[in-house]
Motif scaffolding. Structure first.
Motif, short mmCIF file in Angstrom:
data_model
loop_
_atom_site.label_atom_id
_atom_site.label_comp_id
_atom_site.label_asym_id
_atom_site.label_seq_id
_atom_site.Cartn_x
_atom_site.Cartn_y
_atom_site.Cartn_z
N TYR A 65 2.71 -16.51 -9.34
CA TYR A 65 2.74 -14.96 -9.53
C TYR A 65 3.60 -14.31 -8.54
O TYR A 65 3.67 -14.68 -7.38
CB TYR A 65 1.53 -14.53 -9.56
CG TYR A 65 0.39 -15.00 -10.48
CD1 TYR A 65 0.25 -14.23 -11.61
CD2 TYR A 65 -0.20 -16.51 -10.56
CE1 TYR A 65 -0.83 -14.53 -12.70
CE2 TYR A 65 -1.10 -16.73 -11.77
CZ TYR A 65 -1.24 -15.68 -12.67
OH TYR A 65 -1.91 -16.16 -13.79
N ARG A 66 4.05 -13.12 -8.84
CA ARG A 66 4.79 -12.16 -8.05
C ARG A 66 4.15 -10.83 -8.24
O ARG A 66 4.08 -10.12 -9.55
CB ARG A 66 6.28 -12.02 -8.35
CG ARG A 66 6.75 -10.95 -7.48
CD ARG A 66 8.38 -11.18 -7.36
NE ARG A 66 8.83 -10.88 -8.85
CZ ARG A 66 10.20 -11.34 -9.00
NH1 ARG A 66 10.90 -11.89 -8.49
NH2 ARG A 66 10.64 -11.06 -10.38
N LEU A 67 3.38 -10.15 -7.29
CA LEU A 67 2.71 -8.86 -7.44
C LEU A 67 3.55 -7.76 -6.64
O LEU A 67 4.09 -8.03 -5.58
CB LEU A 67 1.39 -8.87 -6.66
CG LEU A 67 0.17 -9.78 -7.34
CD1 LEU A 67 -1.18 -9.71 -6.43
CD2 LEU A 67 0.00 -9.21 -8.75
N THR A 68 4.13 -6.76 -7.16
CA THR A 68 4.67 -5.60 -6.77
C THR A 68 4.08 -4.24 -7.20
O THR A 68 3.50 -4.19 -8.15
CB THR A 68 6.22 -5.75 -7.31
OG1 THR A 68 6.70 -6.88 -7.32
CG2 THR A 68 6.98 -4.66 -6.54
N THR A 69 4.10 -3.54 -6.28
CA THR A 69 3.47 -2.09 -6.19
C THR A 69 4.85 -1.34 -6.07
O THR A 69 5.44 -1.35 -5.18
CB THR A 69 2.45 -1.55 -5.14
OG1 THR A 69 2.92 -1.76 -3.90
CG2 THR A 69 1.24 -2.74 -5.39
N ILE A 70 4.98 -0.39 -7.41
CA ILE A 70 6.08 0.56 -7.03
C ILE A 70 5.60 2.10 -7.30
O ILE A 70 4.75 2.29 -8.03
CB ILE A 70 6.83 0.28 -8.39
CG1 ILE A 70 7.47 -1.11 -8.50
CG2 ILE A 70 8.17 1.20 -8.40
CD1 ILE A 70 7.78 -1.43 -9.76
N LEU A 71 6.30 3.02 -6.32
CA LEU A 71 5.88 4.36 -6.55
C LEU A 71 7.28 4.95 -7.22
O LEU A 71 8.38 4.62 -6.62
CB LEU A 71 5.71 4.91 -5.05
CG LEU A 71 5.28 6.35 -4.72
CD1 LEU A 71 3.94 6.38 -5.32
CD2 LEU A 71 5.29 6.86 -3.45
N ALA A 72 6.82 5.33 -8.23
CA ALA A 72 7.99 5.92 -9.12
C ALA A 72 8.95 7.14 -8.51
O ALA A 72 8.25 7.85 -7.80
CB ALA A 72 7.49 6.67 -10.61
N ASP A 73 10.19 7.00 -9.02
CA ASP A 73 11.15 8.15 -8.32
C ASP A 73 10.31 9.61 -8.72
O ASP A 73 9.85 9.83 -9.67
CB ASP A 73 12.52 8.11 -9.08
CG ASP A 73 13.30 6.93 -8.98
OD1 ASP A 73 12.99 6.25 -7.71
OD2 ASP A 73 14.07 6.60 -9.35
N GLY A 74 10.48 10.53 -7.76
CA GLY A 74 9.99 11.88 -7.74
C GLY A 74 8.43 11.89 -7.50
O GLY A 74 7.94 12.92 -7.21
N SER A 75 7.75 10.77 -7.09
CA SER A 75 6.51 10.87 -6.61
C SER A 75 6.71 11.07 -5.21
O SER A 75 7.48 10.43 -4.45
CB SER A 75 5.76 9.54 -6.92
OG SER A 75 5.84 9.31 -8.18
N GLN A 76 5.51 11.62 -4.32
CA GLN A 76 5.65 11.90 -3.27
C GLN A 76 4.45 11.19 -2.41
O GLN A 76 3.75 10.72 -3.14
CB GLN A 76 5.27 13.42 -2.82
CG GLN A 76 6.07 14.53 -3.29
CD GLN A 76 5.83 15.82 -2.85
OE1 GLN A 76 4.91 16.14 -2.36
NE2 GLN A 76 6.72 16.52 -3.26
N GLY A 77 4.76 10.86 -0.92
CA GLY A 77 3.67 9.97 -0.21
C GLY A 77 4.20 8.72 -0.02
O GLY A 77 5.23 8.29 -0.64
N THR A 78 3.36 7.86 0.58
CA THR A 78 3.59 6.39 0.73
C THR A 78 2.31 5.60 0.00
O THR A 78 1.22 6.12 0.10
CB THR A 78 3.73 6.20 2.41
OG1 THR A 78 2.22 6.49 2.73
CG2 THR A 78 4.75 6.92 2.89
#
Length: 155
Positions: A65-78
């Motif tokens: 398994y590979r788990l990744t979290t992604i914050l989409a372009d244009g989204s703010q914050g961390t």
């Protein structure tokens, strides 16, 4: 009149769900070509600042398994995450055996994807939080679960 109302409802409905790109679109931007395949247990959604989302998935034996979290372009914050599982621990208190579920943290926020294999079926939890950014601005978040067959060794 029905046509106008139907059109307005369709536009409102599509605008609500068209805010975030699909997981496939987010993965195309990473431009990674390897043996991992997108798993149907992946999720995407909209989070407000300081709001958290918790999801779970089942990790099966014989898969990497590979788990990744992604914050989409244009989204703010961390984007912060915590990956954990619930384990049953046996404790002896005053000569009596008791069993209690406790949270076992497997990984916390970091820029690297988490890769692991499982030797048995396990329920894994992922808690995602967006910190910072404008209070009224929503962020698009994806929790990507990818799998590949484990390499078998031996005879």
């Amino acid at each position: 009149m029905k046509l106008i109302v139907t059109t307005i409802l369709l536009l409102a409905f599509s605008a609500t769900y068209a805010q975030c790109p699909s997981i496939e679109e987010l993965l195309k931007k990473r431009n990674i070509k390897d043996e991992y395949n997108l798993n149907s247990q992946s999720r995407t959604g909209v989070l407000a600042p300081e709001q958290s989302y918790e999801m779970s998935f089942i990790a099966h034996p014989g898969l990497d398994y590979r788990l990744t979290t992604i914050l989409a372009d244009g989204s703010q914050g961390t984007l912060n995450y915590e990956i954990f599982e619930m384990v049953v621990e046996k404790k002896v208190v005053d000569g009596k055996e008791t069993y209690k579920k406790t949270k076992k943290v497997l990984a916390k926020s970091g820029s690297e994807a988490l890769e692991f294999s499982s030797d048995s079926a396990r329920k894994i939890f992922v808690n995602v939080t967006v910190n910072g950014g404008e209070k009224k601005k929503m962020s698009c978040v994806a929790v990507v679960v990818e799998t590949k067959r484990s390499l078998r060794t031996g005879f």
